[in-house]
Scaffold this motif. Structure first.
Motif, PDB file in Angstrom:
ATOM      1  N   PRO A   9       0.821  -1.214   0.000  1.00 29.87           N
ATOM      2  CA  PRO A   9       0.000   0.000   0.000  1.00 29.87           C
ATOM      3  C   PRO A   9       0.855   1.264   0.000  1.00 29.87           C
ATOM      4  CG  PRO A   9      -0.051  -1.061   2.148  1.00 29.87           C
ATOM      5  CD  PRO A   9       0.715  -1.964   1.235  1.00 29.87           C
ATOM      6  N   ASP A  10       0.369   2.284  -0.675  1.00 26.94           N
ATOM      7  CA  ASP A  10       1.048   3.577  -0.670  1.00 26.94           C
ATOM      8  C   ASP A  10       0.718   4.303   0.625  1.00 26.94           C
ATOM      9  OD1 ASP A  10       2.230   3.326  -3.159  1.00 26.94           O
ATOM     10  OD2 ASP A  10       0.503   4.165  -4.207  1.00 26.94           O
ATOM     11  N   GLY A  11       1.610   5.186   1.022  1.00 24.56           N
ATOM     12  CA  GLY A  11       1.345   6.053   2.156  1.00 24.56           C
ATOM     13  C   GLY A  11       1.658   5.467   3.513  1.00 24.56           C
ATOM     14  N   ILE A  12       2.417   4.377   3.562  1.00 22.30           N
ATOM     15  CA  ILE A  12       2.827   3.827   4.852  1.00 22.30           C
ATOM     16  C   ILE A  12       4.307   3.468   4.791  1.00 22.30           C
ATOM     17  CG2 ILE A  12       0.544   2.898   5.397  1.00 22.30           C
ATOM     18  CD1 ILE A  12       1.689   0.112   4.786  1.00 22.30           C
ATOM     19  N   ALA A  13       4.927   3.352   5.954  1.00 21.48           N
ATOM     20  CA  ALA A  13       6.311   2.903   6.048  1.00 21.48           C
ATOM     21  C   ALA A  13       6.293   1.463   6.543  1.00 21.48           C
ATOM     22  CB  ALA A  13       7.097   3.782   7.018  1.00 21.48           C
ATOM     23  N   LEU A  14       7.037   0.619   5.884  1.00 19.24           N
ATOM     24  CA  LEU A  14       7.093  -0.787   6.238  1.00 19.24           C
ATOM     25  C   LEU A  14       8.420  -1.103   6.914  1.00 19.24           C
ATOM     26  CD1 LEU A  14       5.761  -2.195   2.871  1.00 19.24           C
ATOM     27  CD2 LEU A  14       4.523  -2.159   5.029  1.00 19.24           C
ATOM     28  N   GLU A  15       8.355  -1.847   8.005  1.00 25.80           N
ATOM     29  CA  GLU A  15       9.560  -2.333   8.666  1.00 25.80           C
ATOM     30  C   GLU A  15      10.176  -3.426   7.799  1.00 25.80           C
ATOM     31  OE1 GLU A  15      10.864  -1.310  11.576  1.00 25.80           O
ATOM     32  OE2 GLU A  15       9.282   0.148  11.936  1.00 25.80           O
ATOM     33  N   PRO A  16      11.490  -3.630   7.871  1.00 27.08           N
ATOM     34  CA  PRO A  16      12.106  -4.694   7.071  1.00 27.08           C
ATOM     35  C   PRO A  16      11.463  -6.063   7.282  1.00 27.08           C
ATOM     36  CG  PRO A  16      13.797  -3.266   7.936  1.00 27.08           C
ATOM     37  CD  PRO A  16      12.484  -2.822   8.548  1.00 27.08           C
ATOM     38  N   GLY A  17      11.004  -6.376   8.474  1.00 21.05           N
ATOM     39  CA  GLY A  17      10.381  -7.664   8.748  1.00 21.05           C
ATOM     40  C   GLY A  17       9.004  -7.826   8.124  1.00 21.05           C
ATOM     41  N   GLN A  18       8.393  -6.747   7.671  1.00 16.07           N
ATOM     42  CA  GLN A  18       7.073  -6.804   7.056  1.00 16.07           C
ATOM     43  C   GLN A  18       7.122  -7.097   5.567  1.00 16.07           C
ATOM     44  OE1 GLN A  18       5.968  -2.796   8.544  1.00 16.07           O
ATOM     45  NE2 GLN A  18       4.091  -3.808   9.252  1.00 16.07           N
ATOM     46  N   ILE A  19       8.306  -7.093   4.983  1.00 14.32           N
ATOM     47  CA  ILE A  19       8.452  -7.307   3.552  1.00 14.32           C
ATOM     48  C   ILE A  19       8.475  -8.800   3.274  1.00 14.32           C
ATOM     49  CG2 ILE A  19       9.840  -6.810   1.504  1.00 14.32           C
ATOM     50  CD1 ILE A  19       8.808  -4.318   3.009  1.00 14.32           C
ATOM     51  N   ILE A  20       7.592  -9.230   2.391  1.00 20.14           N
ATOM     52  CA  ILE A  20       7.521 -10.636   1.997  1.00 20.14           C
ATOM     53  C   ILE A  20       8.066 -10.753   0.586  1.00 20.14           C
ATOM     54  CG2 ILE A  20       6.011 -12.610   1.598  1.00 20.14           C
ATOM     55  CD1 ILE A  20       4.025 -11.170   3.542  1.00 20.14           C
ATOM     56  N   PRO A  21       9.137 -11.546   0.389  1.00 21.43           N
ATOM     57  CA  PRO A  21       9.719 -11.627  -0.947  1.00 21.43           C
ATOM     58  C   PRO A  21       8.800 -12.346  -1.921  1.00 21.43           C
ATOM     59  CG  PRO A  21      10.774 -13.202   0.503  1.00 21.43           C
ATOM     60  CD  PRO A  21       9.821 -12.391   1.345  1.00 21.43           C
ATOM     61  N   ASP A  22       8.793 -11.864  -3.170  1.00 26.48           N
ATOM     62  CA  ASP A  22       8.077 -12.549  -4.234  1.00 26.48           C
ATOM     63  C   ASP A  22       8.955 -13.670  -4.743  1.00 26.48           C
ATOM     64  OD1 ASP A  22       5.948 -10.794  -4.124  1.00 26.48           O
ATOM     65  OD2 ASP A  22       6.834  -9.435  -5.586  1.00 26.48           O
ATOM     66  N   ASN A  23       8.358 -14.768  -5.133  1.00 28.01           N
ATOM     67  CA  ASN A  23       9.123 -15.857  -5.725  1.00 28.01           C
ATOM     68  C   ASN A  23       9.527 -15.472  -7.131  1.00 28.01           C
ATOM     69  OD1 ASN A  23       8.792 -17.364  -3.445  1.00 28.01           O
ATOM     70  ND2 ASN A  23       6.997 -18.449  -4.220  1.00 28.01           N
ATOM     71  N   ASN A  24      10.742 -15.813  -7.496  1.00 26.71           N
ATOM     72  CA  ASN A  24      11.287 -15.561  -8.832  1.00 26.71           C
ATOM     73  C   ASN A  24      11.303 -14.078  -9.192  1.00 26.71           C
ATOM     74  OD1 ASN A  24      11.569 -18.329  -9.268  1.00 26.71           O
ATOM     75  ND2 ASN A  24       9.443 -18.471  -9.961  1.00 26.71           N
TER      76      ASN A  24
END
Length: 144
Positions: A9-24
């Motif tokens: 979502p736009d307009g928020i700051a995400l912590e590094p732990g909240q990032i889920i990697p996409d496969n490939n």
């Protein structure tokens, strides 16, 4: 089969732990490598992205590297002016407090991610309900 890139979502700051990697997913232009983990390689990549913009005089990255490249080549290649996405969802590393000197060992607790569109908006002075860039104090103001 093409894979869809994860949208944040736009307009928020995400912590590094909240990032889920996409496969490939290939890491192009700002998306944090391997889910923004704190591995040495990913911190080095984020540090390089931030230093690239710092050397150009930016306090925070105004966009992802992919959009910066696209914008710089638009002037040279006019036939590509109407191609490409209208909004970018790549994640851009930002420092919570830009007064802290830029050093790879100091990124850990000072690092958040915003989408490229959010970075562009914050740099231009826009305010979101959950995040705001305080240009005077060089800090991100947000509720997390």
């Amino acid at each position: 089969m093409a894979t869809m890139k994860r949208r944040y979502p736009d307009g928020i700051a995400l912590e590094p732990g909240q990032i889920i990697p996409d496969n490939n997913e290939n890491n192009n232009g700002g998306s944090p490598p391997t889910g923004a983990t704190t591995t040495s390689e990913s911190v080095d990549d984020l540090f390089i992205t931030m230093c690239f913009y710092a050397r150009l005089g930016f306090i925070q990255p105004p966009s992802c590297l992919q959009c910066a490249h696209r914008k710089s080549t638009k002037k040279n290649n006019e036939r590509n002016t109407n191609t490409g996405p209208t909004s970018c969802n790549n994640l851009v590393p930002w420092r919570r407090d830009a007064n802290v000197p830029l050093h790879p060992d100091g990124l850990g607790d000072n690092l958040v991610f915003v989408t490229c569109e959010t970075a562009k908006s914050l740099i231009s002075g826009d305010v979101y309900p959950s995040i705001q860039w305080d240009n005077k104090n060089r800090r991100i103001l947000h509720e997390m």
